[in-house]
Motif scaffolding. Structure first.
Motif, PDB file in Angstrom:
ATOM      1  N   ILE A 125       0.841  -1.200   0.000  1.00  0.00           N
ATOM      2  CA  ILE A 125       0.000   0.000   0.000  1.00  0.00           C
ATOM      3  C   ILE A 125       0.879   1.255   0.000  1.00  0.00           C
ATOM      4  CG2 ILE A 125      -1.613   1.371   1.382  1.00  0.00           C
ATOM      5  CD1 ILE A 125      -2.924  -1.264   2.248  1.00  0.00           C
ATOM      6  N   SER A 126       1.883   1.282   0.880  1.00  0.00           N
ATOM      7  CA  SER A 126       2.775   2.440   0.955  1.00  0.00           C
ATOM      8  C   SER A 126       3.569   2.619  -0.333  1.00  0.00           C
ATOM      9  CB  SER A 126       3.736   2.296   2.140  1.00  0.00           C
ATOM     10  OG  SER A 126       3.049   2.352   3.359  1.00  0.00           O
TER      11      SER A 126
ATOM     12  N   TYR B  61       2.702   1.776  -3.376  1.00  0.00           N
ATOM     13  CA  TYR B  61       1.880   2.348  -4.432  1.00  0.00           C
ATOM     14  C   TYR B  61       1.572   3.820  -4.169  1.00  0.00           C
ATOM     15  CZ  TYR B  61      -1.683   3.423  -7.761  1.00  0.00           C
ATOM     16  OH  TYR B  61      -2.371   4.037  -8.770  1.00  0.00           O
TER      17      TYR B  61
ATOM     18  N   THR C 251       5.489   4.327   7.692  1.00  0.00           N
ATOM     19  CA  THR C 251       5.187   2.939   7.327  1.00  0.00           C
ATOM     20  C   THR C 251       5.770   1.976   8.355  1.00  0.00           C
ATOM     21  OG1 THR C 251       5.199   3.521   4.978  1.00  0.00           O
ATOM     22  CG2 THR C 251       5.421   1.202   5.515  1.00  0.00           C
TER      23      THR C 251
ATOM     24  N   SER D   8      -9.011   9.375  -0.345  1.00  0.00           N
ATOM     25  CA  SER D   8      -8.614   8.171   0.388  1.00  0.00           C
ATOM     26  C   SER D   8      -8.129   8.506   1.794  1.00  0.00           C
ATOM     27  CB  SER D   8      -7.511   7.433  -0.376  1.00  0.00           C
ATOM     28  OG  SER D   8      -7.988   6.957  -1.609  1.00  0.00           O
TER      29      SER D   8
ATOM     30  N   SER E 125      -9.738   7.307   5.220  1.00  0.00           N
ATOM     31  CA  SER E 125      -8.880   6.537   6.120  1.00  0.00           C
ATOM     32  C   SER E 125      -8.921   7.097   7.537  1.00  0.00           C
ATOM     33  CB  SER E 125      -7.440   6.537   5.597  1.00  0.00           C
ATOM     34  OG  SER E 125      -6.594   5.825   6.469  1.00  0.00           O
TER      35      SER E 125
ATOM     36  N   LEU F 200      -6.426   1.305   6.627  1.00  0.00           N
ATOM     37  CA  LEU F 200      -5.318   1.065   5.709  1.00  0.00           C
ATOM     38  C   LEU F 200      -5.818   0.688   4.320  1.00  0.00           C
ATOM     39  CD1 LEU F 200      -2.821  -0.929   7.947  1.00  0.00           C
ATOM     40  CD2 LEU F 200      -2.441   1.316   6.926  1.00  0.00           C
ATOM     41  N   LEU F 201      -6.789  -0.215   4.287  1.00  0.00           N
ATOM     42  CA  LEU F 201      -7.297  -0.695   3.005  1.00  0.00           C
ATOM     43  C   LEU F 201      -7.967   0.408   2.197  1.00  0.00           C
ATOM     44  CD1 LEU F 201      -8.759  -4.162   4.062  1.00  0.00           C
ATOM     45  CD2 LEU F 201      -6.663  -3.719   2.771  1.00  0.00           C
TER      46      LEU F 201
ATOM     47  N   PHE G 230      -6.816   3.084   1.369  1.00  0.00           N
ATOM     48  CA  PHE G 230      -5.860   3.696   0.447  1.00  0.00           C
ATOM     49  C   PHE G 230      -5.819   2.985  -0.901  1.00  0.00           C
ATOM     50  CE2 PHE G 230      -4.121   5.600   4.341  1.00  0.00           C
ATOM     51  CZ  PHE G 230      -4.022   6.914   3.912  1.00  0.00           C
ATOM     52  N   LEU G 231      -6.401   1.801  -0.961  1.00  0.00           N
ATOM     53  CA  LEU G 231      -6.521   1.124  -2.247  1.00  0.00           C
ATOM     54  C   LEU G 231      -7.466   1.894  -3.173  1.00  0.00           C
ATOM     55  CD1 LEU G 231      -6.744  -2.603  -1.094  1.00  0.00           C
ATOM     56  CD2 LEU G 231      -4.759  -1.395  -2.028  1.00  0.00           C
TER      57      LEU G 231
END
Length: 256
Positions: free
Chosen positions: A64-65, A67, A107, A194, A198, A210-211, A213-214
């Protein structure tokens, strides 16, 4: 002329430094994942617990971080396609780079304490700040590179609304132009949306926080698919230099 060439060389060096910052930031993200020692793993049960409670979440957070940082790098590629880049914008970019360098630290913080909502809020606020800095930079870039539109905003607004049902109006910029600038603005908004989601989800579920951020990946993909056929310059009155500029930005967005 000499001053212009000197500034262009300075801008090129600035772009090189910026690429270096992103390359290092993306590389050291993985180094934040701690490898356990033999003393830490005393049995197969402990190893299994390590995989489930630390390694699996850490790998997810890493991707995630990674990307997110890559997404910011894409924005920077577009930035250096603009022809008129001022010292103020370069300074603002360096401030943004300094903030990007905090992402590996944030992170690593998440790797160890991802189940704490305040750590998720810290990470989300950091991404939000960086996202807003990019929006400010691109507002200045568009203003500098399309300054003549400020004097003809009403005419341009009418032209766009007559020929295109998705006209754009930036009240703060007083800029009315169709095409890739609107797509660019949407893409810049993706990490902002996002981040806000979040922060809200952090109070409910840290993992959902966290998810969220997708959404950057999903929104960016949808924007490029939906806007790709609309980002033509046929009905926009631009000079050859402006068409080349916007064409370069389009290539950065769509990879054409």
């Amino acid at each position: 002329m000499a001053n212009i060439e000197l500034f262009n060389k300075f801008t090129d060096r600035h772009a090189a430094v910026t690429d270096g910052v992103f390359a290092i930031a993306m590389t050291i993200l993985v180094l934040e994942i701690a490898v356990p020692t033999m003393a830490d793993i005393s049995s197969g049960v402990v190893l299994k617990d390590y995989f489930i409670n630390f390694l699996a979440p850490s790998i997810l957070i890493y991707f995630i971080s990674f990307y997110i940082v890559y997404n910011f790098w894409e924005n920077t590629v577009v930035l250096f396609n603009f022809k008129k880049i001022s010292y103020a914008i370069l300074t603002l970019n360096m401030l943004t780079m300094a903030t990007v360098c905090l992402i590996p630290f944030a992170t690593g913080f998440l790797f160890r304490f991802y189940n704490y909502f305040d750590v998720n809020i810290f990470f989300s606020l950091l991404i939000l700040v960086i996202s807003l800095l990019y929006i400010v930079m691109f507002m200045l870039l568009i203003k500098n590179n399309f300054s003549e539109y400020f004097d003809k905003k009403d005419e341009i607004k009418t032209t766009i609304q007559d020929s295109y049902d998705d006209g754009i109006e930036f009240p703060n910029l007083k800029l009315y132009i169709r095409g890739v600038t609107l797509t660019l603005f949407y893409i810049l908004l993706a990490p902002v949306i996002s981040s806000v989601i979040s922060i809200i989800l952090a109070f409910i579920s840290p993992m959902l926080s966290l998810l969220s951020f997708l959404l950057i990946l999903v929104l960016t993909f949808i924007i490029r698919i939906k806007r790709g056929s609309k980002d033509s310059l046929e009905n926009v009155h631009l000079t050859d230099d402006e068409k080349e500029l916007v064409g370069n930005i389009r290539k950065s967005i769509y990879g054409e």
